[in-house]
Design an enzyme around this catalytic site. Structure first.
Site, PDB file in Angstrom:
ATOM      1  N   LYS A  44       2.689   2.184   2.546  1.00  0.00           N
ATOM      2  CA  LYS A  44       2.625   2.747   3.901  1.00  0.00           C
ATOM      3  C   LYS A  44       3.642   2.048   4.798  1.00  0.00           C
ATOM      4  O   LYS A  44       3.876   0.857   4.673  1.00  0.00           O
ATOM      5  CB  LYS A  44       1.227   2.484   4.505  1.00  0.00           C
ATOM      6  CG  LYS A  44       0.181   3.506   4.123  1.00  0.00           C
ATOM      7  CD  LYS A  44      -1.078   3.310   5.005  1.00  0.00           C
ATOM      8  CE  LYS A  44      -1.885   4.576   5.110  1.00  0.00           C
ATOM      9  NZ  LYS A  44      -3.046   4.451   5.997  1.00  0.00           N
TER      10      LYS A  44
ATOM     11  N   LYS B  68       0.825  -1.214   0.000  1.00  0.00           N
ATOM     12  CA  LYS B  68       0.000   0.000   0.000  1.00  0.00           C
ATOM     13  C   LYS B  68       0.859   1.265   0.000  1.00  0.00           C
ATOM     14  O   LYS B  68       0.362   2.384  -0.018  1.00  0.00           O
ATOM     15  CB  LYS B  68      -0.900   0.011   1.248  1.00  0.00           C
ATOM     16  CG  LYS B  68      -2.029  -0.979   1.173  1.00  0.00           C
ATOM     17  CD  LYS B  68      -2.743  -1.220   2.489  1.00  0.00           C
ATOM     18  CE  LYS B  68      -3.138  -0.044   3.274  1.00  0.00           C
ATOM     19  NZ  LYS B  68      -3.917  -0.397   4.481  1.00  0.00           N
TER      20      LYS B  68
HETATM   21  N1  C2G Z   1     -10.541   7.062   8.789  1.00  0.00           N
HETATM   22  C1  C2G Z   1     -11.522   7.997   9.119  1.00  0.00           C
HETATM   23  N2  C2G Z   1     -11.160   9.243   9.500  1.00  0.00           N
HETATM   24  C2  C2G Z   1      -9.845   9.583   9.578  1.00  0.00           C
HETATM   25  C3  C2G Z   1      -8.848   8.637   9.269  1.00  0.00           C
HETATM   26  C4  C2G Z   1      -9.227   7.365   8.884  1.00  0.00           C
HETATM   27  O1  C2G Z   1     -12.732   7.692   9.053  1.00  0.00           O
HETATM   28  N3  C2G Z   1      -9.524  10.852   9.965  1.00  0.00           N
HETATM   29  C5  C2G Z   1     -10.974   5.720   8.375  1.00  0.00           C
HETATM   30  C6  C2G Z   1     -10.518   5.365   6.969  1.00  0.00           C
HETATM   31  O2  C2G Z   1     -11.443   5.878   6.007  1.00  0.00           O
HETATM   32  C7  C2G Z   1     -10.545   3.835   7.017  1.00  0.00           C
HETATM   33  C8  C2G Z   1     -10.169   3.541   8.472  1.00  0.00           C
HETATM   34  O3  C2G Z   1     -10.373   4.763   9.215  1.00  0.00           O
HETATM   35  O4  C2G Z   1     -11.861   3.345   6.754  1.00  0.00           O
HETATM   36  C9  C2G Z   1      -8.733   3.100   8.628  1.00  0.00           C
HETATM   37  O5  C2G Z   1      -7.911   4.094   8.054  1.00  0.00           O
HETATM   38  P1  C2G Z   1      -6.398   3.686   7.663  1.00  0.00           P
HETATM   39  O6  C2G Z   1      -5.770   2.973   8.795  1.00  0.00           O
HETATM   40  O7  C2G Z   1      -5.751   4.878   7.060  1.00  0.00           O
HETATM   41  O8  C2G Z   1      -6.674   2.585   6.530  1.00  0.00           O
HETATM   42  P2  C2G Z   1      -6.193   2.644   5.005  1.00  0.00           P
HETATM   43  O9  C2G Z   1      -4.729   2.829   4.947  1.00  0.00           O
HETATM   44  O10 C2G Z   1      -7.103   3.562   4.311  1.00  0.00           O
HETATM   45  O11 C2G Z   1      -6.418   1.104   4.553  1.00  0.00           O
HETATM   46  O12 C2G Z   1      -8.229  -2.485   2.085  1.00  0.00           O
HETATM   47  C10 C2G Z   1      -8.495  -1.244   2.708  1.00  0.00           C
HETATM   48  C11 C2G Z   1      -7.243  -0.628   3.248  1.00  0.00           C
HETATM   49  O13 C2G Z   1      -6.563  -1.524   4.102  1.00  0.00           O
HETATM   50  C12 C2G Z   1      -7.590   0.656   3.987  1.00  0.00           C
END
Ligand code: C2G
Length: 129
Positions: free
Chosen positions: A46, A44
């Site tokens: 990350k 990803k």
């Molecule tokens: N999120 C949110 N508000 C934020 C930050 C994150 O609602 N300020 C939500 C994201 O939209 C996601 C969840 O929290 O639904 C987890 O965010 P991340 O850990 O950044 O996940 P991400 O890297 O987007 O990975 O297959 C899907 C991926 O693994 C998603």
């Protein structure tokens, strides 16, 4: 028993994550969270601060999370939805439209993100001291 599934890195837990998970749980009775493994995070683009086992331990100890599974690939979602009999797939709306193909298997819901907070922002703030 309505089962909800969602996925994410969930590094440096903050209230945006909590808001998402709480609203996801409120859509059903059982919440499954797929936590991105360290290897999948590389895919990803990350690099999480906390290793997978630490992020798993934090999330699985949240009162409203019922099961944590590893997220190893983009492609595992359909199999997970069937294996865990998920009725609803939930993601924050930064992913709006990206997983609509899953509508063949279950309800797909994108919830508004929580503005003003992110793991990156939190890490940058801590590093600024
Ligand atoms: N999120 C949110 N508000 C934020 C930050 C994150 O609602 N300020 C939500 C994201 O939209 C996601 C969840 O929290 O639904 C987890 O965010 P991340 O850990 O950044 O996940 P991400 O890297 O987007 O990975 O297959 C899907 C991926 O693994 C998603």
């Amino acid at each position: 028993m309505k089962r909800v599934i969602t996925y994410g890195t969930y590094d440096v837990l903050h209230f945006g994550h909590i808001n998402l998970l709480k609203r996801a749980k409120a859509l059903g009775d059982y919440l499954i969270v797929g936590i991105s493994t360290d290897e999948f995070n590389s895919v990803k683009g990350k690099k999480a601060y906390y290793m997978y086992e630490q992020r798993k331990s934090i999330i699985e100890n949240l009162r409203f999370v019922d099961l944590v599974i590893p997220e190893n690939s983009w492609a595992q979602k359909p199999n997970d939805i069937q294996k865990y009999q998920a009725d609803i797939f939930v993601m924050g709306n930064d992913w709006e439209g990206k997983f609509d193909e899953l509508e063949e298997l279950c309800e797909v819901i994108y919830l508004p993100r929580t503005e003003g907070v992110s793991s990156t922002q939190t890490k940058n703030y801590i590093n600024s001291f």
